[in-house]
Write an enzyme that holds these catalytic residues in place. Sequence first.
Site, short mmCIF file in Angstrom:
data_model
loop_
_atom_site.label_atom_id
_atom_site.label_comp_id
_atom_site.label_asym_id
_atom_site.label_seq_id
_atom_site.Cartn_x
_atom_site.Cartn_y
_atom_site.Cartn_z
N GLU A 188 -31.76 5.42 14.72
CA GLU A 188 -30.72 4.39 14.76
C GLU A 188 -30.16 4.21 16.18
O GLU A 188 -29.04 3.70 16.36
CB GLU A 188 -29.60 4.76 13.79
CG GLU A 188 -30.06 4.78 12.34
CD GLU A 188 -28.93 5.07 11.38
OE1 GLU A 188 -28.06 4.20 11.18
OE2 GLU A 188 -28.91 6.17 10.81
N SER A 247 -28.72 2.75 7.86
CA SER A 247 -29.26 1.44 8.26
C SER A 247 -30.51 1.06 7.48
O SER A 247 -31.33 0.27 7.96
CB SER A 247 -29.55 1.42 9.77
OG SER A 247 -28.36 1.57 10.51
N ASP A 270 -19.77 2.13 -0.39
CA ASP A 270 -20.59 1.05 -0.96
C ASP A 270 -20.80 1.26 -2.45
O ASP A 270 -21.13 2.37 -2.89
CB ASP A 270 -21.95 0.99 -0.26
CG ASP A 270 -21.84 0.74 1.23
OD1 ASP A 270 -20.77 0.29 1.68
OD2 ASP A 270 -22.82 1.00 1.95
N SER A 296 -20.09 -6.80 11.94
CA SER A 296 -20.24 -5.76 10.92
C SER A 296 -19.13 -5.89 9.88
O SER A 296 -18.03 -6.35 10.17
CB SER A 296 -20.18 -4.37 11.57
OG SER A 296 -21.24 -4.18 12.48
#
Length: 358
Positions: free
Chosen positions: A15, A185, A295, A319
């Site tokens: 990342e 990601s 999430d 974001s």
Amino acid sequence: MKTKLYVLYGGKSVEHEVSLKTAVTVLHSIDEGRFEVYPIYITRDGLWCTPGQLSKEGLTVERLITRPAFHDPARSIGEILSGMMALPGPKVVLPLLHGSNGEDGTVQGLLELLNVPYVGNGVLSSALTLDKAMSKQVLAQAGIHQTEFQVCRFEEWRTDEAAVLRDVENSIGYPCYVKPASLGSSIGISRCTHRGELLTGIREGFSYDKKLVIEREVDGREIQVAVLGNERPLASLPGEFIHDHIFFDFESKYMDKRLTMSIPAKLADGLTQRIRELAILAYRAHGCEGLARVDFFLDEEGDLFLNEINALPGFTNFSMYPVMWERTDGTSYSELIEKLIGHAIERHTDKQTIQYTR
């Protein structure tokens, strides 16, 4: 005297590029009237170096990248610590390192040993949230609903591939997702609808990690919540990305210009508050401090599943995390950075009261 702000970015992680994008945005937003900024670049090989003082004008990802003076990690880290980070005066560290060797408690442990305040989660919460397998155990103990999953370790796979495939098909079924346990990601994640894809997905996953999480697919919406704070955390209004991807992978997240945010997400009465409460419950269960994004999946029957908790979410202007706060209470991007720095200093100050002798 200005506070010295050491910004860590890059990192020995897949990342790496995400970290660079985050760093550019953060460096543009910092109030140079209050902070003296020292950027520290960590190469893909784990070498520490600095591009020196950077002007905000024309700042790009390319300008953040520099070549190390030493090609041994110990010497490069020692050079930064004994030189730049040993400067007198108040200081705070802002780690913008996504994924392994930065978001997993490793750098946090070093900063604890240095006894300097740093933004974001501590050693334990960083390690727990990045390791999806361990995080799911914490969520289960906290009684938070999540989709069916199983953990697959490389030794099991190497010993009997066929047995692992049968076990996944019998307990999880298709469609399912194969995820490296300690990456973000959506890197290395595969959506599998039959045995051939499962075989390929597991092999790819093990190229990134030696432990995988395999989950049953939830057909529904993905709802996100931003959490901020230490002992008394706050949760933002929930948000979601509007898109038509079956699988929201790395390319979809970072390269699809058609993505739009819906903040607050359109939810049934009472569900918004429930999601915010669950986000704080998950945050506290992991011992998080500073920030995290939580999430969820919401299926067509209205059932809620906690997907994962991200201790260092994406932090560009586009974001979800910073935009959720702006739309919740009007907090601007630069104000959010200052709040995070404030939480870091507050936590560090509190820790100085701990006694280490009898």
